[in-house]
Write an enzyme that holds these catalytic residues in place. Sequence first.
Site, PDB file in Angstrom:
ATOM      1  N   HIS A 198      -4.915  -8.192 -16.448  1.00 12.97           N
ATOM      2  CA  HIS A 198      -4.399  -6.823 -16.556  1.00 12.97           C
ATOM      3  C   HIS A 198      -3.322  -6.787 -17.637  1.00 12.97           C
ATOM      4  O   HIS A 198      -2.465  -7.658 -17.676  1.00 12.97           O
ATOM      5  CB  HIS A 198      -3.810  -6.403 -15.207  1.00 12.97           C
ATOM      6  CG  HIS A 198      -3.478  -4.945 -15.122  1.00 12.97           C
ATOM      7  ND1 HIS A 198      -2.357  -4.411 -15.722  1.00 12.97           N
ATOM      8  CD2 HIS A 198      -4.126  -3.918 -14.527  1.00 12.97           C
ATOM      9  CE1 HIS A 198      -2.339  -3.103 -15.486  1.00 12.97           C
ATOM     10  NE2 HIS A 198      -3.395  -2.772 -14.763  1.00 12.97           N
ATOM     11  N   CYS A 236      -6.895  -1.333 -19.044  1.00 13.04           N
ATOM     12  CA  CYS A 236      -6.129  -0.309 -18.329  1.00 13.04           C
ATOM     13  C   CYS A 236      -5.625   0.708 -19.348  1.00 13.04           C
ATOM     14  O   CYS A 236      -4.719   0.418 -20.133  1.00 13.04           O
ATOM     15  CB  CYS A 236      -4.978  -0.958 -17.565  1.00 13.04           C
ATOM     16  SG  CYS A 236      -3.977   0.263 -16.701  1.00 13.04           S
ATOM     17  N   HIS A 263      -9.451   0.250 -15.624  1.00 15.42           N
ATOM     18  CA  HIS A 263      -8.589   1.190 -14.895  1.00 15.42           C
ATOM     19  C   HIS A 263      -8.474   2.421 -15.764  1.00 15.42           C
ATOM     20  O   HIS A 263      -7.965   2.334 -16.884  1.00 15.42           O
ATOM     21  CB  HIS A 263      -7.174   0.622 -14.728  1.00 15.42           C
ATOM     22  CG  HIS A 263      -7.078  -0.496 -13.749  1.00 15.42           C
ATOM     23  ND1 HIS A 263      -5.900  -1.154 -13.501  1.00 15.42           N
ATOM     24  CD2 HIS A 263      -7.998  -1.054 -12.928  1.00 15.42           C
ATOM     25  CE1 HIS A 263      -6.107  -2.085 -12.576  1.00 15.42           C
ATOM     26  NE2 HIS A 263      -7.360  -2.048 -12.229  1.00 15.42           N
ATOM     27  N   ASP A 308      -7.121   5.298 -11.588  1.00 17.14           N
ATOM     28  CA  ASP A 308      -5.887   4.539 -11.371  1.00 17.14           C
ATOM     29  C   ASP A 308      -4.881   5.454 -10.691  1.00 17.14           C
ATOM     30  O   ASP A 308      -5.268   6.324  -9.916  1.00 17.14           O
ATOM     31  CB  ASP A 308      -5.424   3.987 -12.720  1.00 17.14           C
ATOM     32  CG  ASP A 308      -4.594   2.728 -12.589  1.00 17.14           C
ATOM     33  OD1 ASP A 308      -4.330   2.303 -11.461  1.00 17.14           O
ATOM     34  OD2 ASP A 308      -4.197   2.175 -13.622  1.00 17.14           O
ATOM     35  N   HIS A 309      -3.627   5.287 -10.971  1.00 18.61           N
ATOM     36  CA  HIS A 309      -2.599   6.032 -10.241  1.00 18.61           C
ATOM     37  C   HIS A 309      -2.894   7.531 -10.223  1.00 18.61           C
ATOM     38  O   HIS A 309      -3.351   8.083 -11.216  1.00 18.61           O
ATOM     39  CB  HIS A 309      -1.235   5.840 -10.884  1.00 18.61           C
ATOM     40  CG  HIS A 309      -0.926   4.413 -11.144  1.00 18.61           C
ATOM     41  ND1 HIS A 309      -0.014   4.008 -12.072  1.00 18.61           N
ATOM     42  CD2 HIS A 309      -1.411   3.281 -10.596  1.00 18.61           C
ATOM     43  CE1 HIS A 309       0.045   2.703 -12.085  1.00 18.61           C
ATOM     44  NE2 HIS A 309      -0.806   2.231 -11.201  1.00 18.61           N
ATOM     45  N   TYR A 322      -0.668   5.745  -5.331  1.00 20.49           N
ATOM     46  CA  TYR A 322      -1.900   5.412  -4.611  1.00 20.49           C
ATOM     47  C   TYR A 322      -2.175   6.312  -3.411  1.00 20.49           C
ATOM     48  O   TYR A 322      -2.569   5.853  -2.353  1.00 20.49           O
ATOM     49  CB  TYR A 322      -1.897   3.929  -4.219  1.00 20.49           C
ATOM     50  CG  TYR A 322      -2.167   3.052  -5.415  1.00 20.49           C
ATOM     51  CD1 TYR A 322      -3.466   2.859  -5.860  1.00 20.49           C
ATOM     52  CD2 TYR A 322      -1.134   2.478  -6.147  1.00 20.49           C
ATOM     53  CE1 TYR A 322      -3.729   2.091  -6.983  1.00 20.49           C
ATOM     54  CE2 TYR A 322      -1.386   1.703  -7.273  1.00 20.49           C
ATOM     55  CZ  TYR A 322      -2.691   1.520  -7.678  1.00 20.49           C
ATOM     56  OH  TYR A 322      -2.959   0.770  -8.793  1.00 20.49           O
TER      57      TYR A 322
END
Length: 350
Positions: A198, A236, A263, A308-309, A322
Amino acid sequence: MKITFRWYGESDRITLNQIRQIPCVSGVVSAIYDTPVGSVWSEESIARLVGQCNAAGLECEVIESVPVHEDIKLGLPSAKRYIDAYCENIRRLAKHGVKCICYNFMPVFDWLRSDLETPLPDGSNALTYRHRTVLEMDPATSELSLPGWDESYTKEGLKALLKQYESVDEEKLWGNLQHFLEAVIPVAEAEGVKMGIHPDDPPWGIFGLPRIITGADNIKRFLSLVDSPANGITLCTGSLGVARENDLSEIAEIAKGRIPFVHMRNIKITGERDFEETAHPSCYGNVDMYAVLKKLLDDGFDGYVRPDHGRMIWGEKGRYGYGLYDRALGATYLAGLYEGIVKSKKEERK
Ligand code: DNO
């Protein structure tokens, strides 16, 4: 391409049944959370996790993360023991059907934000990062509460750890990463597991600690440390996208065929080193989500993607970044992009 959704195990307020109801999500991304960093995960825990997901009609083929012990990043003599344990975890996970492992090589801190609940004009709130605020923090003394952080450090333990890193600069960290990869990647390759490092989030050094997985040149260097299809990256978009100099399509080109996991989230750059997290669609931020996914699919990407978030919307309270709702919207947005791209490709071929 498979769309997945992160689940924090039984302690997560979000249930597997809720995840199962999100359109087009076929699997869960999770981990074993009851074992200290650096130890071997029990077969029972792994079997239980996979069994729970499967019983809910979901796959469990991606683990995020198998964390890397600090002694490995520091290059201490004890690293050998932790690397052996890491290899054993890869073998055990593979035995239970895991195909992809996400990890990072960030010293001490994982992802970092300066504010966890910034109100946005639409009444939602989001994670944001202001570099000046971070520069004013002293991790060794201040009361830090960071979203992706191992809360188990005591103040003294953290101070000692930061001290140990004083002798680790970027080049030393590269060497320690290479040493780790040389041991781990052959095991992953033999077990049919793809490793996806990551990127550092944010992709620049913080608190005087080195960060190296930050952009195109460093990712090129990373991929050449061990030139194996098992040695890949987690692309990401939100982490890499906050640095203006990072061109996500260029990075996807550099890592072509070496991206097992993606991501996808959007961010809005609000200053030289400042940003806020936004809703997933391209129009809300600086990431062209369509262009990234199209580039990946044009290159034959057939791995795992997850939203993702998310922001906190509709009054939801939960784990920062999350929650259920905004990530679920993100997943359906990704499914829509995917359908559009695949169908227009078919049309083109006619
Ligand atoms: C944040 C995540 C990271 C990620 C780790 C991978 O939401 O993307 O915490 O899981 O850095 O090791």
